[in-house]
Design a protein around this motif. Structure first.
Motif, PDB file in Angstrom:
ATOM      1  N   LYS A   5       0.834  -1.208   0.000  1.00 17.82           N
ATOM      2  CA  LYS A   5       0.000   0.000   0.000  1.00 17.82           C
ATOM      3  C   LYS A   5       0.870   1.260   0.000  1.00 17.82           C
ATOM      4  O   LYS A   5       0.575   2.229  -0.688  1.00 17.82           O
ATOM      5  N   TYR A   6       1.970   1.246   0.770  1.00 17.05           N
ATOM      6  CA  TYR A   6       2.861   2.403   0.800  1.00 17.05           C
ATOM      7  C   TYR A   6       3.440   2.685  -0.592  1.00 17.05           C
ATOM      8  O   TYR A   6       3.509   3.838  -1.018  1.00 17.05           O
ATOM      9  N   LEU A   7       3.852   1.646  -1.292  1.00 23.13           N
ATOM     10  CA  LEU A   7       4.419   1.816  -2.631  1.00 23.13           C
ATOM     11  C   LEU A   7       3.401   2.432  -3.581  1.00 23.13           C
ATOM     12  O   LEU A   7       3.747   3.252  -4.432  1.00 23.13           O
ATOM     13  N   LYS A   8       2.127   2.071  -3.434  1.00 21.79           N
ATOM     14  CA  LYS A   8       1.080   2.634  -4.273  1.00 21.79           C
ATOM     15  C   LYS A   8       0.772   4.080  -3.879  1.00 21.79           C
ATOM     16  O   LYS A   8       0.720   4.964  -4.722  1.00 21.79           O
ATOM     17  N   VAL A   9       0.583   4.344  -2.580  1.00 20.39           N
ATOM     18  CA  VAL A   9       0.234   5.685  -2.111  1.00 20.39           C
ATOM     19  C   VAL A   9       1.343   6.683  -2.443  1.00 20.39           C
ATOM     20  O   VAL A   9       1.067   7.813  -2.847  1.00 20.39           O
ATOM     21  N   SER A  10       2.596   6.255  -2.307  1.00 21.86           N
ATOM     22  CA  SER A  10       3.723   7.144  -2.597  1.00 21.86           C
ATOM     23  C   SER A  10       3.992   7.249  -4.090  1.00 21.86           C
ATOM     24  O   SER A  10       4.849   8.019  -4.522  1.00 21.86           O
ATOM     25  N   ARG A  11       3.265   6.449  -4.880  1.00 25.92           N
ATOM     26  CA  ARG A  11       3.376   6.416  -6.333  1.00 25.92           C
ATOM     27  C   ARG A  11       4.760   5.971  -6.830  1.00 25.92           C
ATOM     28  O   ARG A  11       5.194   6.346  -7.905  1.00 25.92           O
ATOM     29  N   LEU A  12       5.433   5.170  -6.017  1.00 32.03           N
ATOM     30  CA  LEU A  12       6.673   4.547  -6.474  1.00 32.03           C
ATOM     31  C   LEU A  12       6.341   3.421  -7.452  1.00 32.03           C
ATOM     32  O   LEU A  12       7.086   3.163  -8.393  1.00 32.03           O
ATOM     33  N   ILE A  13       5.205   2.743  -7.214  1.00 27.80           N
ATOM     34  CA  ILE A  13       4.674   1.736  -8.125  1.00 27.80           C
ATOM     35  C   ILE A  13       3.216   2.108  -8.371  1.00 27.80           C
ATOM     36  O   ILE A  13       2.503   2.485  -7.442  1.00 27.80           O
ATOM     37  N   LYS A  14       2.783   1.977  -9.616  1.00 27.36           N
ATOM     38  CA  LYS A  14       1.486   2.529 -10.019  1.00 27.36           C
ATOM     39  C   LYS A  14       0.278   1.834  -9.395  1.00 27.36           C
ATOM     40  O   LYS A  14      -0.682   2.491  -9.012  1.00 27.36           O
TER      41      LYS A  14
END
Length: 80
Positions: A5-14
């Motif tokens: 979820k962090y990777l998505k929210v931070s937009r590091l991964i789409k």
């Protein structure tokens, strides 16, 4: 907050599903160790993401449930 979820929210991964698959395929390291999608991200963690030949290394500065696109980069700091 979960790593995927962090990777998505931070937009590091789409997308969260792609973040989940990246964790399952050992493409994500947190503090130098393989991390599962369920890993609880903390401020100060160092996340390494492998995109084929390229590796992105970031430090977690903040954690938020919802962030606007323009503010997403404030959640982390790139490490050279």
């Amino acid at each position: 907050m979960r790593l995927d979820k962090y990777l998505k929210v931070s937009r590091l991964i789409k997308r969260r599903t792609i973040a989940n698959e990246a964790c399952d395929n050992d493409r994500i390291l947190v503090n130098g160790k393989q991390a599962k999608a369920s890993y609880q991200v903390k401020v100060g963690d160092v996340i390494e993401i492998s995109f084929g030949q390229r590796t992105l290394k970031v430090e977690v500065l903040n954690i938020a449930e919802h962030v606007l696109k323009n503010d997403a980069s404030a959640l982390y700091r790139e490490i050279p």
